[in-house]
Each structure stands twice: as C-alpha cells, then as structure tokens.
Scaffold this active site. Structure first.
Site, mmCIF file in Angstrom:
data_model
loop_
_atom_site.group_PDB
_atom_site.id
_atom_site.type_symbol
_atom_site.label_atom_id
_atom_site.label_comp_id
_atom_site.label_asym_id
_atom_site.label_seq_id
_atom_site.Cartn_x
_atom_site.Cartn_y
_atom_site.Cartn_z
ATOM 1 C CG ASP A 1 -2.075 0.933 1.110
ATOM 2 O OD1 ASP A 1 -2.305 1.474 0.006
ATOM 3 O OD2 ASP A 1 -2.766 1.151 2.121
ATOM 4 C CG HIS B 1 0.134 2.119 -9.273
ATOM 5 N ND1 HIS B 1 -0.108 1.720 -7.977
ATOM 6 C CD2 HIS B 1 -0.952 2.851 -9.642
ATOM 7 C CE1 HIS B 1 -1.286 2.182 -7.589
ATOM 8 N NE2 HIS B 1 -1.819 2.876 -8.570
ATOM 9 C CG LEU C 1 9.879 -16.898 -3.301
ATOM 10 C CD1 LEU C 1 10.553 -16.049 -2.218
ATOM 11 C CD2 LEU C 1 9.245 -15.968 -4.314
#
Ligand code: FPP
Length: 255
Positions: free
Chosen positions: A28, A45, A139
């Site tokens: 956020d 962004h 991962l």
C-alpha cells in the site's frame, strides 16, 4: 544458505534458522508516494513494481519459500480508468520482462484471483509464465490479481457444493482441511507473516481464511520506499513474537 548471507541476516537481527516460510504483503502507499512528489498516481505504481522485483530477490535470498503479493484487488476496478489500465499494462509488462528474469532464476509464478475477469493480454501473459515456471524449484511467488478474500471463499464453497451435488462428497465430510484444500492455492501453507505498508490497520479482504493465525507487521513505509532493511525488520519483528495458535506458549527451548 551461504555464510555471507547468514552473517547479513544475523547482523540485521534476523535468525537465519527461523525464517517465515510464507510471507504475504499488502503493498500500500503507491498513490501517496506519488502525490507527495506531485507525480501521477501511476508513477507510484511504476515505482511499486520496481520494489516488487527487488523484494522478491531479497525474500528468496533470505530463505522465504513463498511470497504472496496483493497486486490488484477485486475492488480496485473502481479506480479511475487510466489508473486501472496502467496497472494492467504494468502487470503484463512484468510478466514479459522482470518476472521472466526472476522466473528464469528459479522463481515459480502463480496467480490467485478470478483470472477470467482480466483483460486477455494480461491473462495470456500471466498464464504463459505460470505454465513455463510450474516446475521451478525456487520461491513460489503468488500475485493476487482480481483477488478478493470473500470471493475466494465463495469459489471454494461453490466447488465443494458441486461435489456434494454430484454425490462425491457428504456434507459431514466438509471440515476446515477440505475448505483449505478448495482455495486457490491448496498446497501453500498459510502465511506466517502478513506485512502491510503505509500504516493502514486493515486487512482489506486479503487472504481472509489463511491469515487466521498469521503475525501482522504494519509499517509506515510506503511501498515504493520499502527496502531490504524493511523486510528484514518485519522478519525480526515476527521472530520476536510468541506464536500460540490459541494454546499456551511452548516450553522454553522449543520452537
Ligand atoms: C496500493 O497503493 C497499490 C496497488 C493497488 C497496486 C499495486 C501494484 C503494483 C505494486 C504494481 C504492479 C505490480 C506487479 C507485480 C506487476 P495505493 O494506490 O492504494 O496507494 P494509496 O493508498 O497511497 O493511494
């Protein structure tokens, strides 16, 4: 894990032998980061996307096995059209470029969310990466895209109801494990650690079922500024907690 990596973790106050297996992040503050600089929200962004590529490496090097990132919620469609299409273009670009590089390094990409609701160019780019990396040993990076926690539970309930209607399952056989196994990523363990940036004290419809016992770390750092030191701080904070899962703490000496 190489010795120099162990030393780095230790000097950051992190125990290399107790790294959370699954970390989930609510990324956020991209908009605020841009606003503070008089830039368009989309620039926030873009910077947030750079943070993603950095943090995936840091997490992987630290020994995190699964990382789940809240990339676009089912509610985010309510944002201005140009912001939505900008984020969609970023996700597709990521799938073609940086994510491709990461996945070439062994990362396995997954997506949680209603993919059928995504624009074709985004869905196709993501599906190609998912397919290409499905056997990668590194991962497991799950992007939550067009994701809602309640929608995920509703989808699980639908699939279970279908199996009951087909006579394959009796209602009595529905237990917590079956619900867990009917979610979007049935084989992933629940997150040990949930991080939220930009100081907001909300769960925002993210992984509602899976975070029942997750430790929560909220930082004021805005996502574009979130750095290696911030992730290590969150892990050290997680390691300082006593996890009880509703019971009493384990006797000292036990983990
Ligand atoms: C929240 O910040 C962030 C989002 C809704 C989008 C997250 C997207 C990215 C990090 C970029 C794309 C990522 C990938 C993996 C390709 P906000 O806009 O709600 O910030 P604000 O609360 O300050 O307005």
């Amino acid at each position: 894990m190489p010795d120099n990596q162990r030393r780095k973790l230790t000097s950051a106050g992190v125990d290399p032998d107790r790294i959370p297996g699954h970390v989930a992040i609510i990324m956020d503050g991209n908009g605020r980061w841009a606003q503070q600089r008089g830039l368009p929200r989309l620039e926030g962004h873009r910077r947030g996307y750079r943070t993603v590529t950095r943090i995936v490496r840091v997490a992987s090097d630290a020994g995190v096995r699964a990382l789940t990132l809240y990339t676009f919620s089912a509610e985010n469609w309510r944002r201005p059209q140009d912001e939505v299409s900008g984020i969609m273009r970023l996700i597709a670009a990521a799938a073609h470029r940086e994510l491709r590089r990461l996945t070439d390094e062994g990362v396995q990409l997954r997506v949680s969310g209603r993919m059928e609701g995504l624009p074709d160019f985004v869905r196709e780019a993501l599906l190609a990466d998912i397919e290409r990396t499905k056997n990668n040993p590194g991962l497991v990076l799950t992007l939550a895209v067009n994701y809602g926690g309640r929608a995920e539970i509703a989808d699980a309930v639908q699939s279970i109801a279908r199996r009951v209607a087909d006579g394959e399952l009796s209602p009595e056989a529905i237990d917590e494990e079956l619900v867990s196994k009917s979610l979007y990523q049935p084989d992933l363990p629940d997150p040990d650690l949930l991080i939220r940036t930009a100081a907001e004290m909300r769960v925002s419809n993210f992984l509602l079922w899976q975070i029942a016992y997750s430790e929560i770390h909220v930082t004021p750092v805005l996502w574009p500024d979130f750095a290696e030191a911030d992730l290590l701080k969150a892990i050290a904070d997680y390691q300082s907690r006593v996890r009880k899962f509703g019971g009493v703490p384990a006797p000292s000496g036990q983990k």
